[in-house]
Design an enzyme around this catalytic site. Structure first.
Site, short mmCIF file in Angstrom:
data_model
loop_
_atom_site.label_atom_id
_atom_site.label_comp_id
_atom_site.label_asym_id
_atom_site.label_seq_id
_atom_site.Cartn_x
_atom_site.Cartn_y
_atom_site.Cartn_z
CG PHE A 195 -0.24 0.35 2.51
CD1 PHE A 195 -0.12 1.83 2.62
CD2 PHE A 195 0.33 -0.63 3.42
CE1 PHE A 195 0.54 2.25 3.97
CE2 PHE A 195 0.94 -0.20 4.57
CZ PHE A 195 1.02 1.20 4.97
CD GLU A 255 -5.51 -6.19 0.03
OE1 GLU A 255 -4.45 -5.94 -0.39
OE2 GLU A 255 -5.42 -7.08 0.84
CB CYS A 298 10.27 -0.43 2.89
SG CYS A 298 10.85 0.40 1.42
CD GLU A 357 8.34 -2.70 8.29
OE1 GLU A 357 7.51 -3.87 8.01
OE2 GLU A 357 8.91 -2.48 7.57
P1 NAD Z 1 1.33 -6.65 2.94
O1 NAD Z 1 2.43 -7.86 2.89
O2 NAD Z 1 0.30 -6.88 4.00
O3 NAD Z 1 0.45 -6.80 1.43
C1 NAD Z 1 1.48 -6.59 0.18
C2 NAD Z 1 0.71 -7.23 -0.88
O4 NAD Z 1 0.61 -8.77 -0.58
C3 NAD Z 1 -0.60 -6.73 -1.14
O5 NAD Z 1 -1.01 -6.78 -2.59
C4 NAD Z 1 -1.62 -7.87 -0.38
O6 NAD Z 1 -2.77 -8.02 -0.97
C5 NAD Z 1 -0.79 -9.06 -0.39
N1 NAD Z 1 -0.89 -9.97 0.69
C6 NAD Z 1 -1.17 -9.53 2.00
N2 NAD Z 1 -1.22 -10.82 2.82
C7 NAD Z 1 -1.30 -11.66 1.94
C8 NAD Z 1 -1.52 -13.27 2.24
N3 NAD Z 1 -1.47 -13.64 3.40
N4 NAD Z 1 -1.43 -13.92 1.30
C9 NAD Z 1 -0.93 -13.64 0.22
N5 NAD Z 1 -0.91 -12.13 -0.28
C10 NAD Z 1 -1.04 -11.27 0.81
O7 NAD Z 1 2.04 -5.33 2.88
P2 NAD Z 1 1.58 -3.85 3.15
O8 NAD Z 1 1.19 -3.79 4.63
O9 NAD Z 1 0.74 -3.60 1.94
O10 NAD Z 1 2.83 -3.00 3.08
C11 NAD Z 1 3.84 -2.41 4.17
C12 NAD Z 1 4.89 -3.54 4.35
O11 NAD Z 1 5.63 -3.47 2.79
C13 NAD Z 1 5.88 -3.20 5.13
O12 NAD Z 1 6.30 -4.40 5.83
C14 NAD Z 1 7.25 -2.62 4.50
O13 NAD Z 1 8.36 -2.57 4.97
C15 NAD Z 1 7.09 -3.29 3.14
N6 NAD Z 1 7.77 -2.81 2.25
C16 NAD Z 1 9.01 -3.11 1.76
C17 NAD Z 1 9.69 -2.40 0.90
C18 NAD Z 1 11.03 -3.04 0.27
O14 NAD Z 1 11.30 -2.41 -0.48
N7 NAD Z 1 11.67 -3.88 0.94
C19 NAD Z 1 9.06 -1.49 0.23
C20 NAD Z 1 7.68 -1.07 0.48
C21 NAD Z 1 7.07 -1.61 1.44
#
Ligand code: NAD
Length: 499
Positions: free
Chosen positions: A150, A177, A282, A384
């Site tokens: 997101f 989403e 991140c 985090e």
């Molecule tokens: P998230 O893991 O909840 O969601 C990311 C994606 O995965 C979304 O499209 C979501 O629909 C999907 N998803 C979520 N749970 C799932 C599951 N159980 N099974 C399958 N798909 C699933 O992450 P978020 O809350 O949207 O984003 C924040 C996180 O992203 C933080 O931990 C942040 O550090 C990380 N992030 C990392 C980087 C990097 O470059 N390392 C960059 C940006 C964000």
């Protein structure tokens, strides 16, 4: 009935028939402003088939023609940046200027992809044996998938798709989403830029959509960015289904502050790096490792009035420096960590929990918080938080500071602030972190370098964009050729030794 954000398949909006939807909030007012379709496995299949069928013709285009689409895409993104940023602010909450900055970093990757004809050039060696030449080429993989978080709804899809497409692949994006609208605008702009129907598809949804993508036999590669638990699951499941996977996870980024650092520069740097985008980056600095008590005391004294004076407000108010958190659920999680930090014995020297904004009483706003005397066993240190919460850890000397950074399970970014070249060089060489800053708080590599962490911040072998992006989205083929004048008569039964 609020609008429902739909899928984009085969060059047009496709209405979902799954019967499942999710809510999309404006976090500044705490209200549902749209809904988003949640795809069924059958709808995912439709998107993948569209990408699969578009692949041969797109892959056969000369690289320069694919690059020309990227040139137009860059122009279109620039022309529409204000509207895209406002849409991002509406669903994500970050300030419009910050949203624009993130789109600009995405445009940089599109610009990098404009150079694909050069980047795809292979190697050639004449006469590797008598009358024998060798050359290598990089060919596209097929259908590539992007699953994105997101916090950067334009930049992260743009870390992936321009390179994948310019290399000759087709693409299916599964955006977060929580802020799905940007994905459809990207699809429309790609189409306007001249991308053929089916080359870029968007499938909206939750884990049902993700799970279908992970096992689809026509998906060749998966790029993921999100939380570590999700990244690890995506990596293992995708690999078990023989896909190439790069999965970037969570982070806890440290800034080591040496006694000789310019403390004015340090406090400026921390303000932006810890509290920009409400800490939902991140690469945000969430831990300041002060080398010596004097540095810690000075740092806190400098930060306190500035953090207290942070202008918290809706992202569309040009006066705001920090917008709301993305959802009520995430707000509650960050609040929970502050409670926990107090219980665990850290000193909450600045408490951002009690903020109420007139006219925005239901928004997910939080002020900046600072914890002092945080120790490495506390959950506010190990986990985090992804909010505007800075932990100050006191280290007796440089060696102890390095051990702290290296001991953390995450390895995305880290910075050192110092005037000492020896310390900076030692830090760059010995720190177990993927992206390192020397007097630079958020060392996000530019588009032609590659972005990625170490340890549990990245699963897989390739970082994103830059040369690593081209490697990830292509496979190598090496050709050894001989023409009739070079062919010796008679069968050869021994291992040929060339040269
Ligand atoms: P998230 O893991 O909840 O969601 C990311 C994606 O995965 C979304 O499209 C979501 O629909 C999907 N998803 C979520 N749970 C799932 C599951 N159980 N099974 C399958 N798909 C699933 O992450 P978020 O809350 O949207 O984003 C924040 C996180 O992203 C933080 O931990 C942040 O550090 C990380 N992030 C990392 C980087 C990097 O470059 N390392 C960059 C940006 C964000």
């Amino acid at each position: 009935m609020p609008e429902v954000i739909q899928h984009y398949i085969q060059g047009r909006i496709v209405e979902s028939t799954s019967g499942r939807t999710g809510e999309v909030y404006n976090p500044a007012i705490g209200e549902v402003i749209r809904r988003v379709a949640f795809a069924s496995a059958a709808e995912v299949r439709q998107a993948v088939e569209s990408a699969r069928d578009a692949f041969p013709a797109w892959a056969a285009q000369p690289p320069i023609r694919r690059a020309r689409v990227m040139f137009k895409m860059k122009q279109l993104l620039e022309d529409n940046i204000d509207e895209l940023a406002r849409l991002m602010t509406e669903e994500h909450g970050k300030t419009v200027e910050d949203a624009k900055g993130s789109i600009a970093r995405g445009i940089d990757v599109v610009e990098f992809a404009c150079g694909m004809p050069h980047l795809l050039k292979g190697e050639f060696t004449e006469q590797v044996g008598t009358g024998v030449d060798s050359f290598s080429i990089r060919q596209p993989l097929g259908v590539c998938v992007g699953i994105t978080p997101f916090n950067f709804p334009a930049m992260i899809p743009l870390w992936m798709s321009p390179i994948a497409l310019a290399c000759g692949n087709t693409f299916v994006l599964k955006p977060s989403e929580k802020d799905p609208s940007l994905s459809l605008r990207l699809a429309e702009l790609y189409q306007k830029a001249g991308l053929p129907d089916g080359a870029f598809n968007v499938i909206q949804g939750d884990k049902v959509a993700v799970n279908a993508l992970l096992v689809d036999p026509d998906v060749a590669a998966i790029s993921f960015v999100g939380a570590t638990a999700t990244a690890e699951y995506i990596y293992h499941t995708g690999c078990a289904h023989n896909k190439r996977v790069q999965a970037l996870g969570g982070a806890k980024n440290h800034m080591v502050i040496m006694p000789d650092a310019d403390m004015g520069q340090v406090s400026d740097a921390i303000m932006g790096a810890a509290y920009g985008s409400a800490g939902e980056r991140c690469m945000a600095i969430s831990v300041a490792v002060a080398v010596g008590d004097q540095v810690a005391d000075d740092l806190i004294a400098r930060l306190m009035p500035r953090v207290r004076a942070l202008k918290v407000g809706p992202g569309n108010d040009p006066e705001s420096e920090m917008g709301p958190l993305v959802t009520k659920e995430h707000y509650d999680k960050v609040m929970g960590y502050i409670d926990k930090g107090v219980e665990e014995g850290a000193e909450l020297v600045l408490d951002g929990r009690n903020i109420k904004l007139q006219g925005y009483e239901n928004g997910y706003f939080m002020g900046g918080s600072i914890f002092d005397r945080v120790t490495t066993d506390m959950s506010i240190y190990t986990d985090e938080i992804f909010g505007p919460v800075l932990s100050v850890v006191r280290a007796p000397d440089y060696g102890a500071a390095v051990d702290i950074v290296n001991g953390h399970e995450y390895g995305n970014g880290a910075a050192i602030f110092t005037r000492d070249g020896d310390a900076a060089r030692n830090f760059a060489n010995n720190i177990k972190i993927g992206m390192v800053g020397i007097n630079v708080p958020i060392p996000v590599p530019v588009a032609y370098y590659s972005f990625g962490g170490w340890k549990r911040s990245l699963f897989g072998d390739h970082h994103m964009h830059g040369a690593e992006g081209v490697r990830f989205y292509t496979k190598l083929k090496t050709i050894t050729s001989r023409w009739p004048t070079g062919i010796r008569e008679g069968a050869e039964y021994v291992m040929p030794v060339l040269g």
